[in-house]
Every structure is written in C-alpha cells, then in structure tokens.
Enzyme design. Sequence first.
Site, PDB file in Angstrom:
ATOM      1  N   LYS A 191      55.400 -21.312  -5.002  1.00  0.00           N
ATOM      2  CA  LYS A 191      55.014 -20.801  -6.682  1.00  0.00           C
ATOM      3  C   LYS A 191      53.611 -20.777  -6.432  1.00  0.00           C
ATOM      4  CE  LYS A 191      58.949 -21.644  -8.916  1.00  0.00           C
ATOM      5  NZ  LYS A 191      58.447 -22.843  -9.562  1.00  0.00           N
ATOM      6  N   LYS A 220      50.771 -33.686  -8.105  1.00  0.00           N
ATOM      7  CA  LYS A 220      50.308 -32.852  -9.983  1.00  0.00           C
ATOM      8  C   LYS A 220      49.356 -32.991  -9.991  1.00  0.00           C
ATOM      9  CE  LYS A 220      55.399 -31.816 -10.008  1.00  0.00           C
ATOM     10  NZ  LYS A 220      55.505 -30.304  -9.929  1.00  0.00           N
ATOM     11  N   LYS A 238      55.496 -25.330   2.452  1.00  0.00           N
ATOM     12  CA  LYS A 238      56.853 -25.339   2.136  1.00  0.00           C
ATOM     13  C   LYS A 238      56.827 -23.810   1.589  1.00  0.00           C
ATOM     14  CE  LYS A 238      57.422 -27.573  -1.477  1.00  0.00           C
ATOM     15  NZ  LYS A 238      58.653 -27.994  -3.927  1.00  0.00           N
TER      16      LYS A 238
HETATM   17  P1  AMP Z   1      60.678 -26.501  -8.165  1.00  0.00           P
HETATM   18  O1  AMP Z   1      60.217 -24.966  -7.787  1.00  0.00           O
HETATM   19  O2  AMP Z   1      59.483 -27.582  -6.898  1.00  0.00           O
HETATM   20  O3  AMP Z   1      60.691 -27.674  -9.712  1.00  0.00           O
HETATM   21  O4  AMP Z   1      61.707 -26.488  -7.256  1.00  0.00           O
HETATM   22  C1  AMP Z   1      63.299 -27.201  -7.778  1.00  0.00           C
HETATM   23  C2  AMP Z   1      64.457 -27.428  -6.898  1.00  0.00           C
HETATM   24  O5  AMP Z   1      63.971 -26.290  -5.997  1.00  0.00           O
HETATM   25  C3  AMP Z   1      63.991 -28.452  -6.498  1.00  0.00           C
HETATM   26  O6  AMP Z   1      65.518 -29.268  -5.703  1.00  0.00           O
HETATM   27  C4  AMP Z   1      63.252 -28.461  -5.273  1.00  0.00           C
HETATM   28  O7  AMP Z   1      63.787 -29.399  -3.589  1.00  0.00           O
HETATM   29  C5  AMP Z   1      63.902 -26.833  -4.450  1.00  0.00           C
HETATM   30  N1  AMP Z   1      62.899 -26.490  -3.753  1.00  0.00           N
HETATM   31  C6  AMP Z   1      61.652 -25.709  -3.792  1.00  0.00           C
HETATM   32  N2  AMP Z   1      60.878 -24.990  -2.815  1.00  0.00           N
HETATM   33  C7  AMP Z   1      61.580 -25.002  -1.559  1.00  0.00           C
HETATM   34  C8  AMP Z   1      62.103 -24.778  -0.291  1.00  0.00           C
HETATM   35  N3  AMP Z   1      60.263 -24.067   0.066  1.00  0.00           N
HETATM   36  N4  AMP Z   1      62.636 -24.996  -0.175  1.00  0.00           N
HETATM   37  C9  AMP Z   1      63.840 -25.941  -0.457  1.00  0.00           C
HETATM   38  N5  AMP Z   1      64.290 -25.870  -1.130  1.00  0.00           N
HETATM   39  C10 AMP Z   1      62.677 -25.442  -2.540  1.00  0.00           C
HETATM   40  N1  TRP Z   2      61.071 -33.371 -10.426  1.00  0.00           N
HETATM   41  C1  TRP Z   2      62.262 -32.336 -10.046  1.00  0.00           C
HETATM   42  C2  TRP Z   2      61.284 -31.276  -9.599  1.00  0.00           C
HETATM   43  O1  TRP Z   2      59.742 -31.339  -9.886  1.00  0.00           O
HETATM   44  C3  TRP Z   2      62.952 -31.541 -11.356  1.00  0.00           C
HETATM   45  C4  TRP Z   2      64.201 -32.729 -11.819  1.00  0.00           C
HETATM   46  C5  TRP Z   2      63.940 -33.294 -13.042  1.00  0.00           C
HETATM   47  C6  TRP Z   2      65.275 -33.029 -11.594  1.00  0.00           C
HETATM   48  N2  TRP Z   2      64.956 -33.836 -12.841  1.00  0.00           N
HETATM   49  C7  TRP Z   2      65.735 -33.996 -11.982  1.00  0.00           C
HETATM   50  C8  TRP Z   2      65.537 -32.762 -10.572  1.00  0.00           C
HETATM   51  C9  TRP Z   2      66.727 -34.376 -12.045  1.00  0.00           C
HETATM   52  C10 TRP Z   2      67.195 -33.373  -9.777  1.00  0.00           C
HETATM   53  C11 TRP Z   2      67.532 -34.376 -10.869  1.00  0.00           C
HETATM   54  O2  TRP Z   2      61.592 -30.122  -8.708  1.00  0.00           O
END
Ligand code: AMP
Ligand code: TRP
Length: 347
Positions: A206, A113, A203
């Site tokens: 974005k 982050k 992975k």
């Molecule tokens: P984020 O977009 O990083 O906030 O991720 C949101 C949710 O999508 C989380 O539960 C992540 O673990 C899942 N996630 C994000 N990127 C991937 C990926 N490339 N493959 C599988 N799950 C993902």
């Molecule tokens: N921290 C998670 C991420 O970055 C998002 C998230 C916040 C989350 N609170 C949660 C996921 C509670 C599962 C349950 O993707």
Amino acid sequence: MRIFSGIRPSGKLHLGNYLGAIKNWIELQNKPDIELAVFGVVDYHGITTPFDPKTYHQQVMDAVIDYLAAGVDPKKALLIRQSKVPQHMELAWIFSTITPVGWLDRLPTYKEKQNQVESSGNEKADSWKNNLGILSYPALMAADILIYKSNLVPIGDDQKAHLDLTNEIGKKFNYLFGETFEPVKAFKSEGERIKSLQDPTKKMSKTPSTSSGQAGDSYIALMDSPDIIRDKIKKATTDSGKEIKFDEKEKPGISNLLTIYSLLAGSIKGQILSIKEVEDKYGGKSYIEFKNDLAEVVVDFLKPFQERYKEFAGDMAQVDKILTESEERARQIAQETLSDVKQKMGL
Ligand code: AMP
Ligand code: TRP
C-alpha cells in the site's frame, strides 16, 4: 491442525494480500483435518504506526467485511478482532519477558516499520517515532499464534522471520516452564510474493514503491472498479523485448503479470492454470493483448468479491453477530492456554 493468521487493518486489501494470504485461509478452512481456524484483524498491531482514531474503528470493520467477502466462513472459522480477545496481550507480555531484544532489533521489519512511521505523512508521526511496540510486536504476533496452540500459519514470505521467532519463543518457554507449545509451520503458496505493478522488483504494497510513482498505481485493491483496474494494468511496467515468457530475472514485470493471470484465471474456473499454459496461450501475441485480457481476468475475478462486500456492508447486524459469537468462542479457547501458561509459571 490448528490455524491462525492475521492482517493489520491498515487500509484496503490488495491482490498481494489476497494471493499471498487470504486465498490460503479459504483453502485451509475447508480441509477436513483442520481442528480450529482463527482469522484475526490484528488491530493492536495496527496502532504501532500512526493511525487516525476517528477512522480506525471503521477501518477495522472494513477489514472484517473484506475477510467475509473473500470467503472466510464463520461456520468453519472464527473471525475476530484482536483487541476483543485480551488473552493475546497477556501472553504477549509474558513472551516479552523471555525474548531478548537482540532477537527483535535485527529483524528487517524493525527498520521497515521505523521508516513507515517517518514516511506516514501523519501530522503527529513524531509521537510514534521509535516506539517500543514496533520493536516488540513480533512477540505479540507469537502470542497471536500460540494462544490458540496453532501449528500452521498461512502467510506471505515477508513474515517468515517472524514465524522463526515464534518457534524460538515457544521453545524457550518450553525449556523454562515445561512442554507447552508445539512447533509452528508456515503455509505458503505460489502467490507468496506478488510484485508492485510499477516496480516489479518490489512487493505489491500500500506504500509507494518508487519515489516518483503513485502508491495507488502500484497495487490493485480488491475494491477497485473495473475501469481503475484496466487503467492500472495498462500502466503496469513491462520489460524490454516482446515475448510473453516467465523469466523473473530478465522479465520481472511480465513474470509478475503471468503469475497473477495464472493464479486468478485458474481460481475463476476452480482449477489450476499453469504459467506454462498462459505462456502458450499468448505465444506470438503482444504485451497489449495480454494486458487487455489480464485486466478482464482480474475484473471477472473481483466481481463476486465486490458484490459480497456490498451485501455484508449492507447488513452490519449480521456482521456484528458473527464477530460476537467468534470472539466469545476465541476467548474461551485462548483462556485455556493462558491458564495453563500462568499455572506453569506460578502466576
Ligand atoms: P500486510 O498488508 O503487510 O499486513 O500483509 C498481510 C498479509 O498479506 C501477510 O501475510 C503478508 O505476507 C501478505 N502480503 C502482503 N503483501 C503481499 C504481496 N505483495 N505478495 C504476497 N503476499 C503479501
Ligand atoms: N505481522 C503480520 C503483518 O505485519 C500480521 C500478523 C500479526 C500476523 N499477527 C499475526 C500474521 C499472526 C500471521 C499470524 O503482516
């Protein structure tokens, strides 16, 4: 069983988010033994990294529409914006008082982050540099989950460490103030780690996966048009050799594409299509043939999603109604936990 999961509203959802997280939400909300399912757009998490206040509201609403279009059913699950259920924050503060900094600063996501703030390209990025929120947000995530006494959390594997932390915080609360929280388990699926199309050792996300690569080519957004999808899959990195075979070590590119094919082609027909079946189907065929077919599988899969997205976006009164009702109910449930917690602490 009680479920909570959330996604940051940080841009368009992609196939990794869908296969790693939302697909499971939809499956879980339909199970008969689910007592409560809450899915949140975690907008208080989203402000820990640079964002634009002029577009943030729209970004949050886009995420809500994404969830609805993906199949979150307001008759079966509550769909909320985190900032509209203030009990999450109150519990997060309480949790922050029993969470040692040492549990937080060793998490790999803390460094990630920090880098994200620096590479955000936001002209005011310095103002977010090393803010307390990017250290402490896992305590807020624990509160998001435990405020509903959830015990099952569908997430991708990058979130596993946060769930371990949630359990540590819950245990510590129980130790200090009396039995309150039960252990929480991750619900994971085969799609838990979909890789970048440009660099299949990273992975899908974005943010750009290679310094030279363009961010947009490394992921497929759920709203990408058919031509963009075809183009991105055509450009996806494949491996040396010609065989279409699952081998994550030697052939990470083809293995990732096989995973996507098997998960999506299976769910179009409402059944499971194993990777082995896809391998057999493409035995002796070229990468190009396989990629062409994969592009059509992705296009067909996303078509109904994109149609539903447009329907919801054209009926914001209905979306607002769903949110108002869900958030009201969520506040009631969350308040039960918060009152219990405060009473146990003498607050
Ligand atoms: P984020 O977009 O990083 O906030 O991720 C949101 C949710 O999508 C989380 O539960 C992540 O673990 C899942 N996630 C994000 N990127 C991937 C990926 N490339 N493959 C599988 N799950 C993902
Ligand atoms: N921290 C998670 C991420 O970055 C998002 C998230 C916040 C989350 N609170 C949660 C996921 C509670 C599962 C349950 O993707």
